[in-house]
Design a protein around this motif. Structure first.
Motif, PDB file in Angstrom:
ATOM      1  N   ASN A 221       0.837  -1.204   0.000  1.00  0.00           N
ATOM      2  CA  ASN A 221       0.000   0.000   0.000  1.00  0.00           C
ATOM      3  C   ASN A 221       0.870   1.252   0.000  1.00  0.00           C
ATOM      4  OD1 ASN A 221      -2.127  -1.648   2.382  1.00  0.00           O
ATOM      5  ND2 ASN A 221      -2.415  -1.540   0.177  1.00  0.00           N
ATOM      6  N   ILE A 222       0.266   2.341  -0.390  1.00  0.00           N
ATOM      7  CA  ILE A 222       0.886   3.661  -0.263  1.00  0.00           C
ATOM      8  C   ILE A 222       0.047   4.377   0.792  1.00  0.00           C
ATOM      9  CG2 ILE A 222       1.682   5.721  -1.465  1.00  0.00           C
ATOM     10  CD1 ILE A 222       2.880   3.074  -2.503  1.00  0.00           C
ATOM     11  N   TYR A 223       0.497   4.261   2.052  1.00  0.00           N
ATOM     12  CA  TYR A 223      -0.355   4.677   3.160  1.00  0.00           C
ATOM     13  C   TYR A 223       0.392   5.505   4.200  1.00  0.00           C
ATOM     14  CZ  TYR A 223      -3.894   4.213   6.844  1.00  0.00           C
ATOM     15  OH  TYR A 223      -4.834   4.460   7.818  1.00  0.00           O
ATOM     16  N   GLY A 224       1.615   5.915   3.874  1.00  0.00           N
ATOM     17  CA  GLY A 224       2.373   6.708   4.825  1.00  0.00           C
ATOM     18  C   GLY A 224       3.205   5.855   5.753  1.00  0.00           C
ATOM     19  N   GLU A 225       3.973   6.513   6.600  1.00  0.00           N
ATOM     20  CA  GLU A 225       4.852   5.791   7.526  1.00  0.00           C
ATOM     21  C   GLU A 225       4.017   5.049   8.587  1.00  0.00           C
ATOM     22  OE1 GLU A 225       8.710   7.839   8.329  1.00  0.00           O
ATOM     23  OE2 GLU A 225       7.525   9.626   7.823  1.00  0.00           O
ATOM     24  N   THR A 226       4.498   3.979   9.132  1.00  0.00           N
ATOM     25  CA  THR A 226       5.827   3.393   9.029  1.00  0.00           C
ATOM     26  C   THR A 226       5.913   2.506   7.785  1.00  0.00           C
ATOM     27  OG1 THR A 226       5.987   3.383  11.429  1.00  0.00           O
ATOM     28  CG2 THR A 226       7.466   1.909  10.261  1.00  0.00           C
ATOM     29  N   TYR A 227       7.069   2.582   7.071  1.00  0.00           N
ATOM     30  CA  TYR A 227       7.260   1.832   5.853  1.00  0.00           C
ATOM     31  C   TYR A 227       7.916   0.473   6.125  1.00  0.00           C
ATOM     32  CZ  TYR A 227       6.723   6.537   3.867  1.00  0.00           C
ATOM     33  OH  TYR A 227       6.269   7.791   3.538  1.00  0.00           O
ATOM     34  N   GLY A 228       7.664  -0.473   5.217  1.00  0.00           N
ATOM     35  CA  GLY A 228       8.392  -1.728   5.282  1.00  0.00           C
ATOM     36  C   GLY A 228       7.554  -2.975   5.452  1.00  0.00           C
ATOM     37  N   THR A 229       8.202  -4.039   5.879  1.00  0.00           N
ATOM     38  CA  THR A 229       7.582  -5.355   5.949  1.00  0.00           C
ATOM     39  C   THR A 229       6.374  -5.407   6.877  1.00  0.00           C
ATOM     40  OG1 THR A 229       9.764  -6.363   5.574  1.00  0.00           O
ATOM     41  CG2 THR A 229       8.029  -7.790   6.443  1.00  0.00           C
ATOM     42  N   ALA A 230       6.470  -4.783   8.029  1.00  0.00           N
ATOM     43  CA  ALA A 230       5.404  -4.887   9.035  1.00  0.00           C
ATOM     44  C   ALA A 230       4.084  -4.313   8.544  1.00  0.00           C
ATOM     45  CB  ALA A 230       5.842  -4.191  10.322  1.00  0.00           C
ATOM     46  N   THR A 231       4.143  -3.246   7.752  1.00  0.00           N
ATOM     47  CA  THR A 231       2.926  -2.573   7.289  1.00  0.00           C
ATOM     48  C   THR A 231       2.669  -2.772   5.803  1.00  0.00           C
ATOM     49  OG1 THR A 231       4.117  -0.525   6.795  1.00  0.00           O
ATOM     50  CG2 THR A 231       3.215  -0.773   9.026  1.00  0.00           C
ATOM     51  N   THR A 232       3.669  -3.234   5.072  1.00  0.00           N
ATOM     52  CA  THR A 232       3.671  -3.279   3.601  1.00  0.00           C
ATOM     53  C   THR A 232       3.276  -1.930   3.004  1.00  0.00           C
ATOM     54  OG1 THR A 232       1.403  -4.128   3.338  1.00  0.00           O
ATOM     55  CG2 THR A 232       3.178  -5.753   3.543  1.00  0.00           C
TER      56      THR A 232
END
Length: 434
Positions: free
Chosen positions: A139-150
């Motif tokens: 997704n493009i949903y803002g921070e936090t970026y990476g594996t935990a949130t995709t």
């Protein structure tokens, strides 16, 4: 080996100028042929008039073509354009782009994020087509970026667009990782970046307006795109919002045994009503890190082809799988393209393909079919394998040539050897023998 951002933009501009020039040349040729037909018609009429109005037995040295002051240029409205017998387009497709910690890190820059270098080497391949697509698992949903949130930075999308991507498959396991708000945010970001999402919708109303498909006009051909996913990460869609993601199964949150025949057929029936020249289905299906083609996948292929789908492009297993091209029927099924860009941590996920599919319309018969395909083998070079410590996706054959030529930014010897092995694996896997 890599293209700079300026080179990519120049290449895109040159290609647009070439396409514009080609269209202008075709228009000029059609007008020239039409004018020639009219001139010949006037000549024929003149000959007929002269013969009919010359007394029998009377010798004459008069020109067979009577003098005329009439224009030999035909009025545009009285001529019919000369159609080319066939129209051919090329679609290119990449596999999964998985939003993970290492993928996000690949875009780290002094100014924040810039993913240009991650896609520099494959940009010429992605953009050298009439339309290019891939599957975004995130997704493009803002921070936090990476594996935990995709969740990924917006700059990931602008880099993809600059590299030549046009359509983004959004019906997949990660569609609602950040809820419907995250889905809506992602769809809006994709459109803002100049691309179009396929297979997912911000609301039931948006689904009803779109009827579950997207149609693009490509070189005069109307091509319909549909996208479906086997599920959304084991979750159930929020009540009342089931239509926000196109689903392949009724039991999409559990066993994946009951194909949603009615739902799939309804969308394809609505597609047929639009009378497109060709229909493409993007399917997020199969099992992760597994080569098995299930019986329900086989039944889905039959269902789609029965309802007018000519090209099926699969993702999700993260591995390259069989390509089934039926030349006589003019159809193609690519069961899985593998990972376009991801962690590359598991064996087989570090290499994949960018598929090029040739689609041709017979303008006389009015039929459109797949008439050929090829692919470009690609490889995700990790931080430890690259000279500058940044992860990127590269074309395998060109990267190996750079190594042989002792380029400054060459890969490691271990990476070179693995690329050579990957080429053999890709060849066997796409043939169904891997």
């Amino acid at each position: 080996m890599a293209m700079s951002p300026e080179d990519m933009e120049k290449r895109r501009q040159r290609r647009q100028a070439q396409l514009k020039k080609q269209r202008a040349q075709r228009r000029k040729l059609r007008l020239g042929l039409a004018a020639a037909v009219v001139v010949l018609g006037l000549c024929a009429f003149g000959i007929y008039y002269f013969v009919e109005n010359t007394p029998q037995g009377e010798a004459t040295v008069q020109s067979a073509i009577p003098e005329t002051t009439a224009s030999t240029t035909a009025p545009t409205e009285e001529t019919s354009p000369v159609r080319e017998s066939t129209t051919t387009i090329h679609l290119r497709a990449a596999g999964d782009l998985n939003v993970t910690d290492s993928v996000v890190d690949a875009g780290l820059a002094a100014s924040g994020f810039d993913f240009t270098r991650a896609f520099q080497d494959v940009a010429s391949t992605l953009s050298d087509a009439d339309l290019t697509l891939l599957n975004l698992e995130g997704n493009i949903y803002g921070e936090t970026y990476g594996t935990a949130t995709t969740s990924a930075p917006y700059k990931l999308l602008t880099a993809l667009r600059n590299a030549g991507v046009d359509l983004i498959q959004m019906a997949n396991s990660c569609s609602i990782n950040n809820g419907l708000i995250g889905l809506s945010s992602t769809l809006q970001a994709i459109r803002t970046a100049g691309m179009e999402p396929v297979g997912a919708y911000a609301s039931p109303n948006e689904f009803r307006r779109s009827k579950g498909y997207t149609i693009c006009e490509i070189q005069g051909l109307r091509v319909a795109f549909v996208a479906f996913t086997k599920g959304v990460g084991g979750r159930g869609m929020p009540a009342g919002n089931e239509d926000c993601v196109n689903l392949l199964y009724l039991d999409y949150d559990s066993t994946y045994k009951k194909v949603d025949t009615e739902g799939i057929t309804q969308i394809l029936s609505d597609v047929k009503a639009e009378k497109p020249d060709f229909t493409v289905a993007l399917l997020h299906w199969g099992s992760e890190n597994n080569d098995t083609i299930s019986s329900t996948q086989e039944s889905i292929v039959k269902l789609l082809q029965k309802n007018g789908v000519g090209l099926i492009i699969g993702t999700h297993p993260h591995l390259v799988q069989e390509i089934d091209y039926n030349e006589s029927a003019g159809t193609l099924v690519a069961y899985s393209l593998g990972d376009f860009f991801g962690d590359a941590a598991r064996g087989g996920t570090n290499y994949s393909i960018i598929l090029d599919v040739e689609i041709t319309k017979d303008n006389v018969k009015g039929t459109t079919r797949v008439t050929g395909y090829s692919y470009t083998p690609i490889y995700t070079v990790t931080k430890s394998q690259s000279a500058d410590g940044f992860q990127r996706v590269v074309r395998i054959e060109q990267a190996m040539q750079a190594y042989d030529g002792n380029f400054v930014d060459k890969i490691t010897k271990a990476c070179y050897d693995d690329m050579a092995y990957s080429l053999t694996r890709i060849a066997s896997r796409t043939s169904g023998k891997g």
